[in-house]
Motif scaffolding. Structure first.
Motif, short mmCIF file in Angstrom:
data_model
loop_
_atom_site.label_atom_id
_atom_site.label_comp_id
_atom_site.label_asym_id
_atom_site.label_seq_id
_atom_site.Cartn_x
_atom_site.Cartn_y
_atom_site.Cartn_z
N VAL A 1 3.80 -11.45 -4.72
CA VAL A 1 4.47 -10.77 -5.84
C VAL A 1 5.81 -11.41 -6.19
CG1 VAL A 1 3.35 -8.58 -5.26
CG2 VAL A 1 5.67 -9.05 -4.40
N ALA A 2 6.43 -12.12 -5.24
CA ALA A 2 7.76 -12.68 -5.49
C ALA A 2 7.73 -14.19 -5.70
CB ALA A 2 8.71 -12.33 -4.34
N GLY A 3 6.51 -14.73 -5.81
CA GLY A 3 6.40 -16.17 -6.02
C GLY A 3 7.06 -16.61 -7.31
N GLY A 4 7.62 -17.79 -7.28
CA GLY A 4 8.27 -18.33 -8.47
C GLY A 4 9.57 -17.65 -8.82
N GLY A 5 10.15 -16.98 -7.84
CA GLY A 5 11.45 -16.34 -8.06
C GLY A 5 11.37 -15.04 -8.83
N ARG A 6 10.18 -14.46 -8.95
CA ARG A 6 10.04 -13.20 -9.68
C ARG A 6 10.73 -12.07 -8.91
NH1 ARG A 6 4.31 -10.12 -11.13
NH2 ARG A 6 5.21 -8.58 -12.58
N ARG A 7 11.37 -11.17 -9.65
CA ARG A 7 12.01 -10.02 -9.01
C ARG A 7 10.95 -9.07 -8.46
NH1 ARG A 7 16.39 -7.52 -13.07
NH2 ARG A 7 14.52 -7.49 -14.38
N ALA A 8 11.21 -8.53 -7.28
CA ALA A 8 10.30 -7.57 -6.65
C ALA A 8 11.10 -6.70 -5.71
CB ALA A 8 9.18 -8.30 -5.91
N ALA A 9 10.58 -5.52 -5.45
CA ALA A 9 11.21 -4.59 -4.52
C ALA A 9 10.16 -4.07 -3.55
CB ALA A 9 11.86 -3.43 -5.27
N TYR A 10 10.65 -3.58 -2.42
CA TYR A 10 9.80 -2.97 -1.40
C TYR A 10 10.33 -1.57 -1.15
CZ TYR A 10 7.95 -2.22 3.39
OH TYR A 10 7.34 -1.73 4.51
N LEU A 11 9.52 -0.56 -1.44
CA LEU A 11 9.89 0.83 -1.24
C LEU A 11 9.39 1.26 0.13
CD1 LEU A 11 11.15 3.41 -2.18
CD2 LEU A 11 9.19 3.81 -3.67
N LEU A 12 10.30 1.28 1.07
CA LEU A 12 9.99 1.55 2.48
C LEU A 12 10.14 3.03 2.76
CD1 LEU A 12 9.67 0.62 5.53
CD2 LEU A 12 12.16 0.36 5.52
N CYS A 13 9.14 3.62 3.40
CA CYS A 13 9.20 5.02 3.81
C CYS A 13 9.50 5.07 5.30
CB CYS A 13 7.86 5.70 3.51
SG CYS A 13 7.89 7.49 3.60
N SER A 14 10.68 5.56 5.67
CA SER A 14 11.12 5.47 7.06
C SER A 14 11.95 6.69 7.45
CB SER A 14 11.97 4.21 7.25
OG SER A 14 12.43 4.09 8.57
N PRO A 15 11.42 7.56 8.35
CA PRO A 15 10.10 7.56 8.96
C PRO A 15 9.00 7.73 7.91
CG PRO A 15 11.58 8.99 10.19
CD PRO A 15 12.28 8.62 8.92
N HIS A 16 7.78 7.36 8.31
CA HIS A 16 6.71 7.28 7.33
C HIS A 16 6.04 8.62 7.09
CE1 HIS A 16 4.06 4.68 4.95
NE2 HIS A 16 3.13 5.58 5.20
N ASN A 17 5.88 8.94 5.84
CA ASN A 17 5.15 10.12 5.38
C ASN A 17 3.86 9.63 4.73
OD1 ASN A 17 4.22 12.43 4.07
ND2 ASN A 17 5.99 12.66 2.73
N PRO A 18 2.66 9.96 5.27
CA PRO A 18 2.34 11.16 6.04
C PRO A 18 2.09 10.97 7.54
CG PRO A 18 0.33 10.28 5.12
CD PRO A 18 1.43 9.35 4.71
N THR A 19 2.18 9.75 8.05
CA THR A 19 1.73 9.51 9.43
C THR A 19 2.74 9.94 10.48
OG1 THR A 19 2.64 7.27 9.44
CG2 THR A 19 0.36 7.53 8.66
#
Length: 394
Positions: free
Chosen positions: A165-183
């Motif tokens: 998703v970030a190849g070629g310098g494309r902007r991207a984000a990662y939405l991290l769930c911490s602690p994780h819901n639902p596990t």
């Protein structure tokens, strides 16, 4: 610094305080969405009275007419003190915080700062359904990097996804769930450090939803994402709302790592108009003076987890359940029951017990259901009894 994740408080278990009749008088979503004969064990509201310091702080504010607009840094200072004691983290810089209306609206504002229209946002399904809805409404593209079979972040899959998703310098984000819901998974320092290294390598900006951070059980340790090496450009959202049942008192905090401080300079001033002043007062009181109540709650949740595990083994042995290390939510694998993709529908219509369907949690959610443990043992027993009854032959 010494961390104090969970103490014996001496306070009574708040999960034992309210009867079913008292709960049915509530008018919030949990108790008004379904007919009265349905037992609601679904949305993330707790069946508890509020911590007395919160009640006192809100009542005092109302008595003095202190119902204007929020101001100051008391909330951030309270969270910094809580983080230092609870998690051993002295790195929460008050000057790199901003009050936002709630965690998901804060997520939206953070994603606006680091991505543009159509940019990819990576998530780890099965994951909290609003991640999909809010990101799509923001006109960003949701990209899945599913959890591994063990319910943990699959770093190989995450790297492949970042690279794509970030190849070629494309902007991207990662939405991290911490602690994780639902596990209920609590990510380790090693895992989060690996995430930070991958994000740095591929130029992906991390936005961490850490709303469940105070709800970590004894034996597990919550690690703030911004505390790990390499996370300097990360952004985080925290709140007292889940741990102290304050969803109706809107307030949350956005936190920036030192490398993301400039991003906060682009945060529109009007974002700070959304939080409730009374909400800020309530959340601040919870963090400063509500920890004994929280510890009593955590003890009660520990007991409820063990109770649910035993009840499932006795009455629904085909349901697979790995008790989580955090949150008050239980992720139930019901695929062996033969109820199709949405077992929650069967439990609702045949058992009159409401769970959250697993389907909206994305890949890995079909055949699963989420059960809310933040209630009395009596209602957990009744809920499992109804679930088992739903499987009986007509």
């Amino acid at each position: 610094m010494t961390r104090i994740p969970h103490e014996t408080s001496g306070e009574p278990n708040p999960l034992l305080a309210l009867s079913l009749d008292q709960l049915k008088r509530r008018t919030s979503m949990k108790w008004r969405t379904y007919p009265e004969d349905v037992l609601p064990l679904w949305v993330a509201e707790m069946d508890v009275p509020l911590a007395e310091p919160v009640v006192r702080a809100v009542t005092d504010a109302l008595r003095r007419g202190d119902t204007g607009y929020p101001a100051g840094t008391a909330y951030a200072e309270a969270l910094a003190a809580f983080a230092a004691k609870r998690w051993g983290w002295d790195g929460l810089a008050v000057e790199r915080t901003a009050v936002v209306p709630d965690v998901m609206l804060g997520v939206v504002e953070m994603l606006k700062l680091v991505t543009g229209h159509g940019d990819p946002v990576v998530v780890n399904p099965p994951v909290y359904p609003p991640f999909y809805r809010f990101v799509a409404h923001l006109d960003r593209q949701v990209v899945e990097a599913p959890l591994g079979a063990d319910g943990r972040i699959d770093l190989g899959v995450l790297e492949e996804t970042f690279q794509r998703v970030a190849g070629g310098g494309r902007r991207a984000a990662y939405l991290l769930c911490s602690p994780h819901n639902p596990t209920g998974t609590v990510h380790t320092a090693e895992e989060l450090s690996a995430v930070a290294a991958l994000a740095e390598r591929y130029g992906v900006r991390v936005v961490a939803d850490e709303i469940h951070a105070p709800l970590v059980l004894g034996g597990a340790e919550f690690v703030p994402y911004l505390s790990v090496p390499g996370a300097e450009c990360g952004l985080s959202l925290m709140s007292a709302s889940k741990a102290w049942n304050l969803a109706g008192l809107k307030a949350a905090l956005a936190l920036a790592g030192p490398g993301a401080a400039a991003d906060f300079g682009r945060l529109p001033e009007e974002v700070g108009h959304g939080p409730s002043h009374i909400g800020v007062i309530a959340h601040t009181a919870a963090l400063l003076d509500g920890t004994a109540w929280l510890d009593a709650l955590l003890t009660g949740l520990d007991e409820n987890r063990r109770l649910l595990t035993g009840l499932l083994a006795e009455q629904l042995p085909a349901v697979r359940h790995r008790p989580g290390e955090a949150t008050y939510l239980a992720w139930l694998d019901c695929r062996a029951l033969g109820l199709g993709d949405d077992p929650a529908e069967t439990f609702l219509h045949r058992g009159r017990v409401a769970l959250t369907s697993g389907i909206p949690f994305g890949t890995g959610g079909a055949g699963h259901a989420r059960l809310n443990l933040a209630t009395s043992p009596e209602l957990i027993r009744e809920g499992v009894r109804r679930m088992a009854a739903a499987l009986e032959e007509d």
